[in-house]
Scaffold this motif. Structure first.
Motif, short mmCIF file in Angstrom:
data_model
loop_
_atom_site.label_atom_id
_atom_site.label_comp_id
_atom_site.label_asym_id
_atom_site.label_seq_id
_atom_site.Cartn_x
_atom_site.Cartn_y
_atom_site.Cartn_z
N ILE A 66 0.89 -1.28 -0.07
CA ILE A 66 -0.04 -0.15 0.07
C ILE A 66 1.01 1.30 -0.10
N ILE A 67 1.90 1.29 0.80
CA ILE A 67 2.85 2.45 0.83
C ILE A 67 3.18 2.94 -0.61
N PHE A 68 3.80 1.90 -1.42
CA PHE A 68 3.96 2.17 -2.69
C PHE A 68 3.02 2.90 -3.49
N ASN A 69 1.88 2.33 -3.35
CA ASN A 69 0.68 2.42 -4.09
C ASN A 69 0.60 4.14 -3.94
N TRP A 70 0.35 4.42 -2.61
CA TRP A 70 0.01 5.96 -2.48
C TRP A 70 1.10 6.98 -2.82
N VAL A 71 2.43 6.56 -2.71
CA VAL A 71 3.47 7.21 -3.08
C VAL A 71 3.29 7.42 -4.81
N ILE A 72 3.17 6.43 -5.40
CA ILE A 72 3.11 6.61 -7.01
C ILE A 72 1.81 7.20 -7.32
N HIS A 73 0.68 7.20 -6.62
CA HIS A 73 -0.50 7.97 -6.88
C HIS A 73 0.04 9.49 -6.75
N ILE A 74 0.50 9.79 -5.66
CA ILE A 74 1.13 11.37 -5.45
C ILE A 74 2.09 11.84 -6.38
N ILE A 75 2.79 10.90 -7.00
CA ILE A 75 3.73 11.29 -8.10
C ILE A 75 2.84 11.56 -9.27
N ILE A 76 2.10 10.64 -9.61
CA ILE A 76 1.27 10.87 -10.77
C ILE A 76 0.50 12.13 -10.49
N GLY A 77 -0.22 12.29 -9.68
CA GLY A 77 -0.83 13.60 -9.18
C GLY A 77 0.05 14.93 -9.50
N LEU A 78 1.09 14.81 -8.80
CA LEU A 78 2.04 15.81 -9.12
C LEU A 78 2.48 16.20 -10.50
N PHE A 79 2.40 15.18 -11.47
CA PHE A 79 2.61 15.32 -12.88
C PHE A 79 1.47 15.83 -13.67
N PHE A 80 0.46 15.53 -13.04
CA PHE A 80 -0.87 16.27 -13.38
C PHE A 80 -0.97 17.62 -13.13
N SER A 81 -0.37 18.01 -11.80
CA SER A 81 -0.46 19.41 -11.56
C SER A 81 0.70 20.29 -12.26
N LEU A 82 1.63 19.65 -12.91
CA LEU A 82 2.34 20.43 -13.84
C LEU A 82 1.91 20.92 -14.74
N GLU A 83 0.68 20.31 -15.39
CA GLU A 83 -0.06 20.74 -16.49
C GLU A 83 -1.24 21.68 -15.89
N PHE A 84 -1.91 21.47 -14.90
CA PHE A 84 -3.08 22.02 -14.91
C PHE A 84 -3.07 22.87 -13.56
N LYS A 128 -13.28 27.42 -2.02
CA LYS A 128 -13.26 28.25 -3.21
C LYS A 128 -12.23 27.58 -4.37
N GLY A 129 -12.69 27.03 -5.59
CA GLY A 129 -11.97 26.67 -6.56
C GLY A 129 -11.13 25.20 -6.21
N ALA A 130 -11.35 24.75 -5.15
CA ALA A 130 -10.71 23.44 -4.75
C ALA A 130 -11.41 22.05 -5.58
N ALA A 131 -12.58 22.00 -5.39
CA ALA A 131 -13.41 20.75 -6.01
C ALA A 131 -12.80 20.31 -7.48
N PRO A 132 -12.59 21.16 -8.15
CA PRO A 132 -12.10 20.84 -9.62
C PRO A 132 -10.96 20.16 -9.58
N TYR A 133 -9.99 20.79 -8.88
CA TYR A 133 -8.68 20.08 -8.65
C TYR A 133 -8.76 18.87 -7.76
N VAL A 134 -9.65 18.71 -6.83
CA VAL A 134 -9.65 17.45 -6.22
C VAL A 134 -10.08 16.29 -7.06
N PHE A 135 -11.04 16.53 -8.03
CA PHE A 135 -11.58 15.85 -8.99
C PHE A 135 -10.38 15.47 -10.06
N LEU A 136 -9.59 16.45 -10.26
CA LEU A 136 -8.48 16.04 -11.37
C LEU A 136 -7.49 14.97 -10.77
N GLY A 137 -7.31 15.19 -9.34
CA GLY A 137 -6.51 14.18 -8.74
C GLY A 137 -7.14 13.14 -8.68
#
Length: 112
Positions: free
Chosen positions: A2-20, A79-88
């Motif tokens: 599980i630890i590996f999975n959440w770290v990977i999900h955070i890294i992928i989320g960070l890559f998404f945040s670079l774009e959005f 304010k403005g958080a929900a779309p980014y949580v959905f993107l995550g």
């Protein structure tokens, strides 16, 4: 693992945040959304806090676009958080899709 999975999900989320992401707080909301769908797994960070986890199936409703939208609803009060949580949440689904694509016998990664 599980630890590996959440770290990977955070890294992928960070890559998404670079774009959005526009503001620094947007990155935080994307990261929160990137681990939020695993609230249905009893061994995940968030699942351990979820008293209803025993009634949920892992990779069930929380791992759908509609589930991501529902999980984003509580963030409408910020304010403005929900779309980014959905993107995550979408980045989480993307990561799970990659995981199932590449976890064949050739690319078997322990714990996936």
């Amino acid at each position: 693992m599980i630890i590996f999975n959440w770290v990977i999900h955070i890294i992928i989320g960070l890559f998404f945040s670079l774009e959005f992401a526009i503001r620094p707080m947007d990155i935080l909301f994307i990261v929160i959304g990137s681990i939020l769908p695993d609230i249905d797994h009893h061994k995940s960070m968030l699942g351990r806090l979820n008293i209803f986890v025993g009634f949920m199936s892992h990779r069930g409703f929380c791992h759908t676009l509609l589930g991501g939208a529902v999980l984003s609803v509580p963030f409408l009060c910020i304010k403005g958080a929900a779309p980014y949580v959905f993107l995550g949440c979408i980045s989480h689904l993307f990561g799970d899709a990659l995981q199932s694509t590449f976890s064949s016998k050739i690319f078997k990664i322990r714990g996936w």
